[in-house]
Design a protein around this motif. Structure first.
Motif, PDB file in Angstrom:
ATOM      1  N   GLY A   1      -1.692  11.652  -9.229  1.00  5.56           N
ATOM      2  CA  GLY A   1      -2.885  12.076  -8.648  1.00  5.56           C
ATOM      3  C   GLY A   1      -3.834  10.645  -8.253  1.00  5.56           C
ATOM      4  O   GLY A   1      -4.693  10.688  -8.039  1.00  5.56           O
ATOM      5  N   VAL A   2      -3.099   9.583  -8.582  1.00  7.32           N
ATOM      6  CA  VAL A   2      -4.018   8.052  -8.464  1.00  7.32           C
ATOM      7  C   VAL A   2      -3.461   7.551  -7.149  1.00  7.32           C
ATOM      8  O   VAL A   2      -2.381   7.370  -6.878  1.00  7.32           O
ATOM      9  N   GLU A   3      -4.413   7.352  -6.516  1.00  8.39           N
ATOM     10  CA  GLU A   3      -4.537   6.892  -4.991  1.00  8.39           C
ATOM     11  C   GLU A   3      -4.612   5.258  -5.148  1.00  8.39           C
ATOM     12  O   GLU A   3      -5.776   4.822  -5.358  1.00  8.39           O
ATOM     13  N   GLY A   4      -3.536   4.495  -5.203  1.00 10.32           N
ATOM     14  CA  GLY A   4      -3.596   2.921  -5.018  1.00 10.32           C
ATOM     15  C   GLY A   4      -3.722   2.234  -3.802  1.00 10.32           C
ATOM     16  O   GLY A   4      -3.257   2.852  -2.755  1.00 10.32           O
ATOM     17  N   GLU A   5      -4.089   0.991  -3.754  1.00 12.26           N
ATOM     18  CA  GLU A   5      -4.147   0.184  -2.671  1.00 12.26           C
ATOM     19  C   GLU A   5      -3.112  -0.907  -2.745  1.00 12.26           C
ATOM     20  O   GLU A   5      -2.295  -0.858  -3.466  1.00 12.26           O
TER      21      GLU A   5
ATOM     22  N   SER B   1       0.859  -1.281   0.061  1.00 10.04           N
ATOM     23  CA  SER B   1      -0.158   0.024   0.055  1.00 10.04           C
ATOM     24  C   SER B   1       0.679   1.353  -0.155  1.00 10.04           C
ATOM     25  O   SER B   1       0.485   2.215  -0.594  1.00 10.04           O
ATOM     26  N   GLU B   2       2.043   1.179   0.497  1.00  8.45           N
ATOM     27  CA  GLU B   2       2.976   2.280   0.656  1.00  8.45           C
ATOM     28  C   GLU B   2       4.107   1.996  -0.140  1.00  8.45           C
ATOM     29  O   GLU B   2       5.084   2.588   0.059  1.00  8.45           O
TER      30      GLU B   2
ATOM     31  N   ASN C   1       2.641   2.384  -5.843  1.00  8.31           N
ATOM     32  CA  ASN C   1       1.472   3.420  -5.382  1.00  8.31           C
ATOM     33  C   ASN C   1       2.195   4.967  -5.465  1.00  8.31           C
ATOM     34  O   ASN C   1       1.678   5.837  -5.546  1.00  8.31           O
ATOM     35  N   GLU C   2       3.345   4.978  -4.953  1.00  5.65           N
ATOM     36  CA  GLU C   2       4.262   6.340  -4.821  1.00  5.65           C
ATOM     37  C   GLU C   2       4.575   7.105  -6.225  1.00  5.65           C
ATOM     38  O   GLU C   2       4.004   8.151  -6.357  1.00  5.65           O
TER      39      GLU C   2
ATOM     40  N   LEU D   1       2.270   6.084  -8.756  1.00  6.85           N
ATOM     41  CA  LEU D   1       1.195   6.547  -9.284  1.00  6.85           C
ATOM     42  C   LEU D   1       0.498   7.768  -8.572  1.00  6.85           C
ATOM     43  O   LEU D   1      -0.288   8.723  -8.890  1.00  6.85           O
ATOM     44  N   GLY D   2       1.011   8.014  -7.262  1.00 10.30           N
ATOM     45  CA  GLY D   2       0.497   9.219  -6.473  1.00 10.30           C
ATOM     46  C   GLY D   2       1.137  10.573  -7.228  1.00 10.30           C
ATOM     47  O   GLY D   2       0.568  11.700  -6.949  1.00 10.30           O
ATOM     48  N   TRP D   3       2.130  10.528  -8.179  1.00 16.68           N
ATOM     49  CA  TRP D   3       2.595  11.551  -9.016  1.00 16.68           C
ATOM     50  C   TRP D   3       1.509  12.131  -9.551  1.00 16.68           C
ATOM     51  O   TRP D   3       1.571  13.248 -10.142  1.00 16.68           O
TER      52      TRP D   3
END
Length: 307
Positions: free
Chosen positions: A155-159, A143-144, A148-149, A151-153
């Motif tokens: 604006g996508v919040e992944g699980e 999750s962290e 996901n990091e 994807l966060g660039w």
């Protein structure tokens, strides 16, 4: 040489050959001992156990084909593991060979520092089955994790990719594809054996790079493709460490990463059903043997060997 001399030398020659044969078998003796004690013996023992009810404690009881019948009639986890294994193998192997061939084509163009790049890309094949890489993979797709990091660039919040039933098996497929180094090196060696004069002649005839690939490179490389295909199919069916570590040893979530090798391990050493586990192991052997045989039969239609 006279007939008398030939008659005299014949027994000496036979005696010398016998000594050489004895010496050869003495050198081979450790291998034969290992074959019987480490490979053939346990193999035949597991075949016998597959027809018994054996729990590692007490004597085994002969049950005939009951274990094999139970696989398909009274064990839904076996069918789930079989489906997961099929998806894992038949998706990851073609992707792995495609990436390996693509990278080999790039490196074959005379990249400077080729030995360095060849070693770097081969490294994942050496480490892909290790526990450390599997743990790292679990972190990367957590999750962290790194995925996901990134994807966060955007604006996508992944699980957690490894904790969701729809994506957990996909992470194992990506891990298997990532270990494309070994087939890549073999592809690169095959590409180096294709005469450059073929490409020069094709270029003079106006053939572009795409046409040269499908008319020259791929046909002449089909024996290497066939070799890598058989080898990676066998290796993928035997995958265990990656799925065991990434799933925490349980094949979760919801058995989405339960491969057949893991189910064999759980039944044999978790539930102490060694007879049933042996039956599943022999079923896996038969599946691998049948697919290998099919590949050899079909190879006559698409594998081309140059003189």
């Amino acid at each position: 040489m006279s007939t008398t001399q030939g008659t005299t030398l014949a027994p000496q020659l036979r005696k010398r050959r016998r000594k050489e044969a004895v010496a050869a078998y003495l050198f081979l003796a450790p291998w034969f001992v290992g074959l019987v004690a480490i490979t053939a013996g346990p193999l035949l023992s597991s075949l016998y156990l597959s027809f018994t009810d054996y729990s590692l404690i007490g004597d085994s009881q002969w049950v005939g084909f009951d274990n094999y019948v139970e696989m398909f009639t009274d064990d839904p986890r076996f069918l789930k593991a079989l489906n997961n294994t099929a998806v894992y193998v038949f998706v990851s192997v073609p992707l792995q060979l495609t990436f390996a061939l693509a990278l080999a084509l790039v490196l074959d163009r005379g990249v400077r520092g080729l030995p360095f790049y060849r070693s770097i890309y081969y490294l994942p094949s050496l480490l892909g089955g290790s526990v450390a890489v599997a743990i790292l993979w679990r972190q990367v797709f957590g999750s962290e994790g790194l995925v996901n990091e990134v994807l966060g660039w955007f604006g996508v919040e992944g699980e957690s990719w490894v904790a969701h039933p729809d994506t957990a098996l996909g992470t194992l497929i990506v891990l298997n594809v990532w270990t494309f180094g070994a087939p890549m090196v073999i592809f690169l060696a095959g590409l180096r054996q294709i005469p450059r004069s073929y490409y020069e002649a094709a270029g003079l005839d106006g053939a572009g790079q795409l046409r040269q690939f499908f008319s020259i490179t791929l046909p002449l490389l089909t024996p290497i493709v066939f070799f890598n295909l058989v080898l990676q199919l066998i290796n993928s069916f035997q995958s265990f460490t990656q799925a065991f570590v990434v799933s925490g040893g349980k094949g979760g979530p919801s058995d989405s990463t339960l491969l057949l090798t893991m189910h064999i391990y759980q039944e044999g050493f978790g539930n102490f059903q060694m007879g049933y586990a042996s039956a599943m192991a022999w079923f896996l052997v038969v599946v691998i043997a049948v697919l290998t045989g099919v590949n050899f039969l079909m190879s006559r239609y698409w594998v081309f060997y140059s003189d």
